[in-house]
Design an enzyme around this catalytic site. Structure first.
Site, short mmCIF file in Angstrom:
data_model
loop_
_atom_site.label_atom_id
_atom_site.label_comp_id
_atom_site.label_asym_id
_atom_site.label_seq_id
_atom_site.Cartn_x
_atom_site.Cartn_y
_atom_site.Cartn_z
N LYS A 11 4.59 9.24 8.69
CA LYS A 11 4.42 8.66 10.03
C LYS A 11 5.44 9.18 11.06
CE LYS A 11 2.06 4.64 8.08
NZ LYS A 11 0.67 4.57 8.50
N TYR A 56 0.85 -1.19 0.00
CA TYR A 56 0.00 0.00 0.00
C TYR A 56 0.89 1.24 0.00
CZ TYR A 56 -3.47 3.43 1.55
OH TYR A 56 -4.29 4.52 1.65
N ASP A 113 9.33 3.02 -0.59
CA ASP A 113 8.28 3.69 0.19
C ASP A 113 8.51 3.35 1.65
OD1 ASP A 113 6.10 4.68 1.46
OD2 ASP A 113 4.60 3.64 0.21
C1 LIG Z 1 3.96 2.33 3.17
C2 LIG Z 1 2.91 3.40 3.13
N1 LIG Z 1 2.91 4.29 2.14
C3 LIG Z 1 2.01 5.28 2.06
C4 LIG Z 1 1.02 5.41 3.01
C5 LIG Z 1 0.02 6.50 2.91
O1 LIG Z 1 0.26 7.44 3.92
P1 LIG Z 1 -0.92 8.43 4.40
O2 LIG Z 1 -1.94 7.57 5.07
O3 LIG Z 1 -0.21 9.38 5.31
O4 LIG Z 1 -1.45 9.10 3.17
C6 LIG Z 1 0.97 4.49 4.07
C7 LIG Z 1 -0.10 4.58 5.09
O5 LIG Z 1 -0.36 3.68 5.83
C8 LIG Z 1 1.94 3.47 4.13
O6 LIG Z 1 1.94 2.57 5.13
#
Ligand SMILES: Cc1ncc(COP(=O)(O)O)c(C=O)c1O
Length: 429
Positions: free
Chosen positions: A268, A145, A240
């Site tokens: 985060k 994700y 990511d």
């Molecule tokens: C690996 C990863 N990338 C992107 C995101 C998206 O971040 P946000 O919820 O701050 O938009 C998340 C959210 O859980 C994530 O775990």
């Protein structure tokens, strides 16, 4: 069973004015059943709900609260920043300090741009990768994700590495169709995708420590393959690290695995619980961003001073000792859970990378999304609800990572293990 009357009342009110009663789907407890707890306050390793129930918290706001809730130094930094004004729409010294801290910590990151969410970070990194390579396609992995940008809401069709299909109504075939989807840890699928369409692939994006299908570690050599194949084909490697950044090590998975990406996304932990995220990487790529280069990207609240003050304070508190402490806590909890389930004869896998881990009720080692989906998620729901009733708040889905913080004491963790030991026999077949 503790009362949840006030949460139930609030949830009923919420459902009439907020779709599903929540502002992000997993909060609705759909995959585990029951009433989401409305939270009144949190302190250290504990959250308190509106009915007065207190829980040991292993969600940690889905990752940011690595030092625990309401850590005094972070509260003080945010308050102090707030008194100086909450947003200027102009650069500040603290943004420079935050960028410098990230550049110093994360291998391969020469320059950084702040945004307000992980979704924005990955969406912007992909636009940048497409802009610099002048290629349309990206390759992602099933079960990873990266937020909810259209091109990333693509799911795999059948076959080895396939053209993505829209994973949500509202995503066009066009957006999803430029996304190739492969199985995680499937080296042949990655090689096949590059052999078939390498000159059209702008970027490979992955969670180097996947945490959104549960924690499913990369097999030895897989991240190295992604590094080598992208380099050989002139594509951009995007790690990511929104979840793993400053979590599995100060330099994230890049440091943990020794794999240097071209672009890294963060979120985060770097925001200390405030809406702050970032992407960064090689200077020659980052200099293609507006206003220095032609690839457009912007944000009214980007680098918000209150969020930056909180995030920078959190990063300053995360030294080598902190990571040792986190891993000790995670190992203790993981070991205790494994023992509790083994004693009760419950088949379980608890894959881990540094302090990140998750619980899969299955006897098969979990190496990709197919296997993660085949685990017994009904049993996870029973585990979750039984733990919640005993005052231990695990993620309300078996596809999420469990997060410990430095605020968790040995007493908190041992109480959680004792609760798991008590309920484990009920989870046996
Ligand atoms: C690996 C990863 N990338 C992107 C995101 C998206 O971040 P946000 O919820 O701050 O938009 C998340 C959210 O859980 C994530 O775990």
């Amino acid at each position: 069973m503790p009362s949840t009357r006030v949460s139930q009342e609030l949830f009923a009110r919420a459902r009439s004015v907020i779709p599903g009663g929540v502002n992000s789907p997993v909060r609705a407890f759909r995959s585990v059943g029951g009433t989401p707890r409305f939270i009144a306050a949190a302190q250290g390793a504990h959250v308190l709900d509106v009915d007065g129930n207190r829980y040991v918290d292993y969600v940690g706001s889905w990752g940011p609260m690595i030092l625990g809730h309401a850590r005094p130094e972070i509260v003080a930094a945010a308050e102090e920043a707030l008194r100086r004004g909450s947003s200027f729409g102009a650069p500040t010294e603290a943004e420079v300090e935050l960028a410098e801290a990230i550049v110093e910590a994360v291998p391969g990151v020469d320059m950084v741009r702040c945004v307000s969410s992980g979704t924005e970070a990955t969406m912007s990194a992909i636009r940048l990768a497409r802009g610099v390579t002048q290629r349309p396609r990206i390759l992602k992995f099933a079960g990873h994700y990266h937020g909810h940008a259209d091109s990333l809401l693509a799911s795999a069709g059948s076959g080895v590495a396939t053209f993505g299909l829209p994973d949500s109504p509202g995503v066009t075939r066009g957006s999803a169709g430029d996304t190739l989807v492969a199985a995680w840890n499937d080296a042949d699928a990655v090689r096949g995708a590059f052999a078939a369409a390498g000159e059209t692939i702008a970027a490979v994006i992955c969670e180097p420590v996947p945490g959104n299908m549960g924690v499913v570690p990369a097999l030895p050599g897989f991240l190295e393959l992604l590094r080598a194949i992208t380099r050989d084909h002139g594509a951009v490697l995007i790690l990511d690290e929104v979840m793993s950044g400053f979590r599995v090590a100060r330099g994230g998975a890049s440091e943990h695995y020794g794999v240097t990406a071209d672009l890294v996304t963060l979120g985060k932990v770097i925001g200390g619980g405030y809406p702050l995220a970032a992407f960064g990487g090689r200077a020659d790529i980052m200099r293609q961003l507006a206003p220095e280069g032609p690839v457009y990207q912007a944000g009214t609240l980007s680098g918000n001073p209150v969020a930056v003050a909180a995030g920078l304070t959190q990063l300053r508190l995360l030294d080598a000792e902190a990571y040792k402490g986190l891993e000790q806590r995670a190992d203790r909890l993981r070991g205790g859970l494994l023992a509790a389930f083994a004693e009760a004869g419950v088949a379980v896998q608890i894959p881990a990378v540094a302090s990140m881990f998750s619980v899969f009720f299955t006897s098969r080692p979990v190496h990709d999304f197919q296997v993660a989906k085949a685990a017994d998620h009904g049993r996870y729901a029973r585990f979750f609800n039984a733990m919640l009733a005993r005052g231990h708040y695990f993620p309300p889905s078996g596809y999420e990572a469990i997060f410990v913080s430095l605020a968790h004491t040995t007493g908190d963790i041992d109480a959680t293990i004792a609760a798991a030991r008590e309920l484990a026999p009920d989870l046996a077949d």
